[in-house]
Write a protein that holds these residues in place. Structure first.
Motif, PDB file in Angstrom:
ATOM      1  N   ASP A  64      -7.955  -2.689  -0.341  1.00 22.75           N
ATOM      2  CA  ASP A  64      -8.025  -4.158  -0.301  1.00 22.75           C
ATOM      3  C   ASP A  64      -8.896  -4.692  -1.443  1.00 22.75           C
ATOM      4  O   ASP A  64      -8.569  -5.707  -2.059  1.00 22.75           O
ATOM      5  CB  ASP A  64      -8.609  -4.638   1.035  1.00 22.75           C
ATOM      6  CG  ASP A  64      -7.568  -4.672   2.155  1.00 22.75           C
ATOM      7  OD1 ASP A  64      -6.362  -4.562   1.868  1.00 22.75           O
ATOM      8  OD2 ASP A  64      -7.975  -4.831   3.326  1.00 22.75           O
ATOM      9  N   THR A 111      -4.300 -13.671   0.504  1.00 22.80           N
ATOM     10  CA  THR A 111      -4.787 -14.948  -0.045  1.00 22.80           C
ATOM     11  C   THR A 111      -4.255 -16.146   0.751  1.00 22.80           C
ATOM     12  O   THR A 111      -4.828 -17.223   0.683  1.00 22.80           O
ATOM     13  CB  THR A 111      -4.429 -15.079  -1.543  1.00 22.80           C
ATOM     14  OG1 THR A 111      -3.105 -14.601  -1.752  1.00 22.80           O
ATOM     15  CG2 THR A 111      -5.392 -14.304  -2.405  1.00 22.80           C
ATOM     16  N   SER A 172       3.481  -7.051   2.543  1.00 23.67           N
ATOM     17  CA  SER A 172       3.811  -8.465   2.468  1.00 23.67           C
ATOM     18  C   SER A 172       4.537  -8.967   3.715  1.00 23.67           C
ATOM     19  O   SER A 172       5.491  -8.375   4.163  1.00 23.67           O
ATOM     20  CB  SER A 172       4.700  -8.671   1.242  1.00 23.67           C
ATOM     21  OG  SER A 172       4.555  -9.965   0.779  1.00 23.67           O
TER      22      SER A 172
END
Ligand code: UTP
Length: 218
Positions: A64, A111, A172
């Motif tokens: 990460d 994000t 994702s």
């Protein structure tokens, strides 16, 4: 009116400097009118680094951290036009005078979640998720030709699609589970739009009728 934009990393490519210029100019233009906060994603850069590092390391926090650096590098690229300090925390970002451009913060989320946390902190009017497809679909439009775009989706439905928790570094989903939870709990108006289409992105930022998906929060 304060607006937070999550600019998906998939929109940022070194092969397309023209887009970087155009989106940065749009950010600059809109910033002269309203307080704008932009959180930039890591995209291919993050994924490439994470997948190579994963061959040698299975520490998700470390992976990460690599992703976070990629998001900050992309943020620096967009920021070349504004040359402001890039904050590393939500607290720091919320205290800065807008426009604010930043990347990720700490491990364990994307994000999109940073953008949702920031929207909560600054009590933003709305959150705009700019991605590389026309909105949220009933199934992955990159895999299924018959996928249908949804004009709206209720946050509870979206939360079912996003799952309950953060998955693995670089993975994702439409909007990650942590971002969805904040949007739901804080009732943040959220629009999903194709960031490649700058006209639609601008309309979404201003809260005008746009082509994309509205996340229903009521
Ligand atoms: P992104 O936000 O670009 O993740 O961060 P994503 O879900 O792959 O993005 P898009 O929207 O599909 O392009 C890249 C990676 O950086 C780490 C995560 O591993 C994430 O997958 N990251 C990012 C964090 O751990 N914390 C952050 O605050 C931001």
């Amino acid at each position: 009116m304060k607006v937070v934009v999550s600019l998906g990393g998939s929109l940022i490519s070194l092969d397309k400097p023209e887009y970087i210029k155009e989106v940065a100019e749009l950010i600059k233009k809109i910033s002269e009118d309203i307080p704008l906060y932009v959180v930039v994603g890591g995209g291919k850069l993050a994924r490439n680094y994470i997948s190579t590092a994963r061959k040698f390391c299975n520490d998700e926090r470390y992976l990460d951290e690599i992703g976070i650096l990629a998001t900050r590098l992309n943020a620096m690229l967009i920021n070349s036009f504004l040359r402001k300090k890039i904050p590393k925390t939500i607290e720091e970002a919320s205290k800065m005078a807008p426009p604010v451009i930043m990347g990720g913060t700490t491990p364990g989320h994307s994000t999109d979640a940073v953008a949702a946390m920031l929207a909560k902190e600054i009590k933003a009017t709305r959150l705009v998720i700019a991605t590389d497809v026309d909105g949220i679909y009933d199934k992955d439009p990159k895999k299924y030709k018959d996928a249908k775009k949804l004009d709206k989706i209720h946050i509870k439905e979206l939360r079912k699609l996003a799952g309950e928790e953060w998955k693995k570094a670089g993975e994702s989903v439409i909007i990650d589970a942590i971002a969805c939870k904040i949007i739901d709990e804080e009732k943040i108006e959220t629009f999903v739009v194709n960031g490649k289409n700058l006209e639609e992105l601008e309309k979404a930022i201003y809260g005008k009728k746009f082509n994309g998906t509205i996340v229903e929060i009521k």
